[in-house]
Motif scaffolding. Structure first.
Motif, PDB file in Angstrom:
ATOM      1  N   GLU A  21       0.847  -1.188   0.000  1.00  0.00           N
ATOM      2  CA  GLU A  21       0.000   0.000   0.000  1.00  0.00           C
ATOM      3  C   GLU A  21       0.888   1.245   0.000  1.00  0.00           C
ATOM      4  OE1 GLU A  21      -2.970   2.432  -0.329  1.00  0.00           O
ATOM      5  OE2 GLU A  21      -3.352   0.264  -0.242  1.00  0.00           O
ATOM      6  N   PRO A  22       0.880   2.057  -1.065  1.00  0.00           N
ATOM      7  CA  PRO A  22       0.010   1.937  -2.235  1.00  0.00           C
ATOM      8  C   PRO A  22       0.517   0.888  -3.224  1.00  0.00           C
ATOM      9  CG  PRO A  22       1.457   3.809  -2.504  1.00  0.00           C
ATOM     10  CD  PRO A  22       1.731   3.265  -1.130  1.00  0.00           C
ATOM     11  N   LEU A  23      -0.380   0.417  -4.086  1.00  0.00           N
ATOM     12  CA  LEU A  23       0.003  -0.503  -5.146  1.00  0.00           C
ATOM     13  C   LEU A  23       0.678   0.254  -6.277  1.00  0.00           C
ATOM     14  CD1 LEU A  23      -3.243  -2.662  -5.349  1.00  0.00           C
ATOM     15  CD2 LEU A  23      -0.963  -3.549  -4.812  1.00  0.00           C
ATOM     16  N   PRO A  24       1.592  -0.390  -7.004  1.00  0.00           N
ATOM     17  CA  PRO A  24       2.166   0.244  -8.190  1.00  0.00           C
ATOM     18  C   PRO A  24       1.079   0.621  -9.190  1.00  0.00           C
ATOM     19  CG  PRO A  24       3.420  -1.699  -7.581  1.00  0.00           C
ATOM     20  CD  PRO A  24       2.192  -1.701  -6.730  1.00  0.00           C
ATOM     21  N   THR A  25       1.346   1.624  -9.986  1.00  0.00           N
ATOM     22  CA  THR A  25       0.384   2.092 -10.976  1.00  0.00           C
ATOM     23  C   THR A  25      -0.045   0.954 -11.897  1.00  0.00           C
ATOM     24  OG1 THR A  25       1.396   4.279 -10.927  1.00  0.00           O
ATOM     25  CG2 THR A  25      -0.024   3.769 -12.810  1.00  0.00           C
ATOM     26  N   GLY A  26      -1.356   0.806 -12.064  1.00  0.00           N
ATOM     27  CA  GLY A  26      -1.887  -0.211 -12.959  1.00  0.00           C
ATOM     28  C   GLY A  26      -2.070  -1.578 -12.353  1.00  0.00           C
ATOM     29  N   VAL A  27      -1.597  -1.794 -11.124  1.00  0.00           N
ATOM     30  CA  VAL A  27      -1.727  -3.093 -10.464  1.00  0.00           C
ATOM     31  C   VAL A  27      -3.024  -3.131  -9.660  1.00  0.00           C
ATOM     32  CG1 VAL A  27      -0.723  -4.676  -8.771  1.00  0.00           C
ATOM     33  CG2 VAL A  27       0.755  -3.442 -10.363  1.00  0.00           C
ATOM     34  N   THR A  28      -3.770  -4.216  -9.787  1.00  0.00           N
ATOM     35  CA  THR A  28      -4.997  -4.413  -9.019  1.00  0.00           C
ATOM     36  C   THR A  28      -4.958  -5.772  -8.345  1.00  0.00           C
ATOM     37  OG1 THR A  28      -6.147  -5.297 -10.964  1.00  0.00           O
ATOM     38  CG2 THR A  28      -6.375  -2.938 -10.524  1.00  0.00           C
ATOM     39  N   VAL A  29      -5.775  -5.917  -7.298  1.00  0.00           N
ATOM     40  CA  VAL A  29      -5.810  -7.150  -6.516  1.00  0.00           C
ATOM     41  C   VAL A  29      -7.257  -7.572  -6.317  1.00  0.00           C
ATOM     42  CG1 VAL A  29      -5.158  -8.270  -4.348  1.00  0.00           C
ATOM     43  CG2 VAL A  29      -3.706  -6.478  -5.301  1.00  0.00           C
ATOM     44  N   GLU A  30      -7.521  -8.851  -6.488  1.00  0.00           N
ATOM     45  CA  GLU A  30      -8.830  -9.432  -6.231  1.00  0.00           C
ATOM     46  C   GLU A  30      -8.671 -10.611  -5.275  1.00  0.00           C
ATOM     47  OE1 GLU A  30     -10.861  -8.728 -10.659  1.00  0.00           O
ATOM     48  OE2 GLU A  30     -10.438 -10.767  -9.929  1.00  0.00           O
ATOM     49  N   ARG A  31      -9.674 -10.806  -4.425  1.00  0.00           N
ATOM     50  CA  ARG A  31      -9.672 -11.973  -3.542  1.00  0.00           C
ATOM     51  C   ARG A  31     -10.595 -13.040  -4.093  1.00  0.00           C
ATOM     52  NH1 ARG A  31      -8.034 -13.913   1.098  1.00  0.00           N
ATOM     53  NH2 ARG A  31      -6.968 -11.997   1.711  1.00  0.00           N
ATOM     54  N   ASP A  32     -10.153 -14.286  -4.009  1.00  0.00           N
ATOM     55  CA  ASP A  32     -10.965 -15.443  -4.366  1.00  0.00           C
ATOM     56  C   ASP A  32     -10.753 -16.482  -3.279  1.00  0.00           C
ATOM     57  OD1 ASP A  32     -12.245 -17.643  -5.376  1.00  0.00           O
ATOM     58  OD2 ASP A  32     -11.344 -17.547  -7.363  1.00  0.00           O
ATOM     59  N   GLY A  33     -11.640 -16.512  -2.287  1.00  0.00           N
ATOM     60  CA  GLY A  33     -11.460 -17.419  -1.158  1.00  0.00           C
ATOM     61  C   GLY A  33     -10.164 -17.125  -0.429  1.00  0.00           C
ATOM     62  N   PRO A  34      -9.282 -18.123  -0.265  1.00  0.00           N
ATOM     63  CA  PRO A  34      -8.021 -17.891   0.448  1.00  0.00           C
ATOM     64  C   PRO A  34      -6.957 -17.202  -0.407  1.00  0.00           C
ATOM     65  CG  PRO A  34      -8.133 -20.160  -0.281  1.00  0.00           C
ATOM     66  CD  PRO A  34      -9.462 -19.547  -0.637  1.00  0.00           C
ATOM     67  N   LEU A  35      -7.230 -17.029  -1.716  1.00  0.00           N
ATOM     68  CA  LEU A  35      -6.224 -16.501  -2.641  1.00  0.00           C
ATOM     69  C   LEU A  35      -6.381 -15.008  -2.859  1.00  0.00           C
ATOM     70  CD1 LEU A  35      -6.296 -19.086  -5.577  1.00  0.00           C
ATOM     71  CD2 LEU A  35      -4.736 -19.051  -3.641  1.00  0.00           C
ATOM     72  N   LEU A  36      -5.256 -14.382  -3.189  1.00  0.00           N
ATOM     73  CA  LEU A  36      -5.246 -13.023  -3.729  1.00  0.00           C
ATOM     74  C   LEU A  36      -4.669 -13.084  -5.129  1.00  0.00           C
ATOM     75  CD1 LEU A  36      -3.897 -10.968  -0.687  1.00  0.00           C
ATOM     76  CD2 LEU A  36      -6.233 -10.973  -1.568  1.00  0.00           C
ATOM     77  N   ARG A  37      -5.388 -12.498  -6.099  1.00  0.00           N
ATOM     78  CA  ARG A  37      -4.914 -12.416  -7.484  1.00  0.00           C
ATOM     79  C   ARG A  37      -4.382 -11.021  -7.742  1.00  0.00           C
ATOM     80  NH1 ARG A  37      -9.825 -15.460  -8.942  1.00  0.00           N
ATOM     81  NH2 ARG A  37     -10.896 -13.462  -9.156  1.00  0.00           N
ATOM     82  N   PHE A  38      -3.164 -10.956  -8.280  1.00  0.00           N
ATOM     83  CA  PHE A  38      -2.549  -9.689  -8.668  1.00  0.00           C
ATOM     84  C   PHE A  38      -2.528  -9.598 -10.188  1.00  0.00           C
ATOM     85  CE2 PHE A  38      -1.218  -9.958  -4.369  1.00  0.00           C
ATOM     86  CZ  PHE A  38      -0.802  -8.696  -3.954  1.00  0.00           C
ATOM     87  N   PHE A  39      -3.013  -8.451 -10.726  1.00  0.00           N
ATOM     88  CA  PHE A  39      -3.007  -8.188 -12.159  1.00  0.00           C
ATOM     89  C   PHE A  39      -2.187  -6.940 -12.451  1.00  0.00           C
ATOM     90  CE2 PHE A  39      -7.311  -9.827 -11.144  1.00  0.00           C
ATOM     91  CZ  PHE A  39      -7.305 -10.983 -11.901  1.00  0.00           C
TER      92      PHE A  39
END
Length: 271
Positions: A21-39
């Motif tokens: 925090e903060p995330l790099p420009t253009g990076v997003t994060v989603e949660r799926d159950g126990p996982l975090l997805r970074f794009f």
């Protein structure tokens, strides 16, 4: 020196699923159950987790399949970072069945900052360490990484990653090069994981002709001093087979292993 179990527990709790925090420009994060997805990491993604919450069998296969589906829709490769103590025990086989390809296994090593920061920063004659912040120097680092590892993609994504991280939070990342004249002999960086006890070490690739001269050790000692100045308790890094003996000789302790399992559109299994 803390016990291995204590070091591993601290790493699992504080580092594995941390979101900068903060995330790099253009990076997003989603949660799926126990996982975090970074794009948004220069066309690459990855998933992280502290643990899988006891998922097994069909439920675990469904979780894996959802990650593949998400990244397939984006046409992007991504990494599932598997640790040696992850459960269930058949997780590697399930990842392979879903089209993931394992890359080289590395060892997670951890050391108290105070034990490493006391070492001297000794460099060969004619070599100096310098902190860098410009895209020009990041391009020189990428060229070094490409020369060492032969990765044709290094020139693009690594430069963008370093520049993006520095632009959004310059205090969270320090990048150093060991250079002589116009040659970058080694490059390494340290991420200060804010809100944790850990500073993490990255890079460290060294040109073959400059190896076994103490340059990598010098970058570790230099970065350890930076971590000590900021009050961090531990240093952590993913050690290759080449760097692990050096790091253990400096006082690092092996706590587990990590293997990147990589999925890309080209590895979709035949049906």
């Amino acid at each position: 020196m803390p016990e291995v179990s204590e070091l591993l527990a601290a790493y699992d709790a504080q580092v594995r699923d941390r979101v900068p925090e903060p995330l790099p420009t253009g990076v997003t994060v989603e949660r799926d159950g126990p996982l975090l997805r970074f794009f948004g990491l220069a066309g690459r993604g990855f998933v992280v987790y502290r643990d899988l919450g006891g998922l097994d069998g069909a439920e675990l296969d469904e979780l894996i399949a959802r990650q593949v589906e998400v990244f397939a829709e984006r046409g992007e490769r991504f990494e599932w970072k598997l640790h040696g103590h992850d459960l269930p025990a058949d997780l590697p086989q399930r990842l392979r069945a879903a089209g993931f390809v394992p890359e080289e296994t590395e060892t997670i090593v951890i050391a108290p900052v105070g034990e490493i920061a006391v070492g001297e920063v000794r460099l060969p004659e004619g070599v100096s360490l310098r902190e860098v912040t410009s895209r020009f120097d990041f391009e020189r680092i990428a060229a070094l990484e490409k020369a060492v590892w032969g990765d044709e993609d290094q020139q693009g994504w690594l430069v963008d990653m370093l520049e993006s991280e520095r632009s959004v939070d310059p205090e969270a990342l320090t990048i150093v090069v060991a250079e002589t004249d116009a040659t970058v002999a080694c490059a390494a960086w340290i991420r200060f994981e804010r809100g944790t006890d850990f500073a993490t070490l990255w890079g460290g690739a060294t040109l073959p002709e400059w190896r076994r001269r103490g340059i990598y050790r010098a970058t570790v000692a230099y970065r350890a001093r930076l971590a000590a100045e900021r009050g961090f308790r531990y240093l952590e890094t993913d050690a290759s087979d080449a760097s692990r003996p050096i790091l253990e000789g400096l006082g690092f302790t092996a706590v587990t292993t990590t293997t990147p399992y990589v999925w890309s559109p080209a590895t979709i299994p035949a049906r």
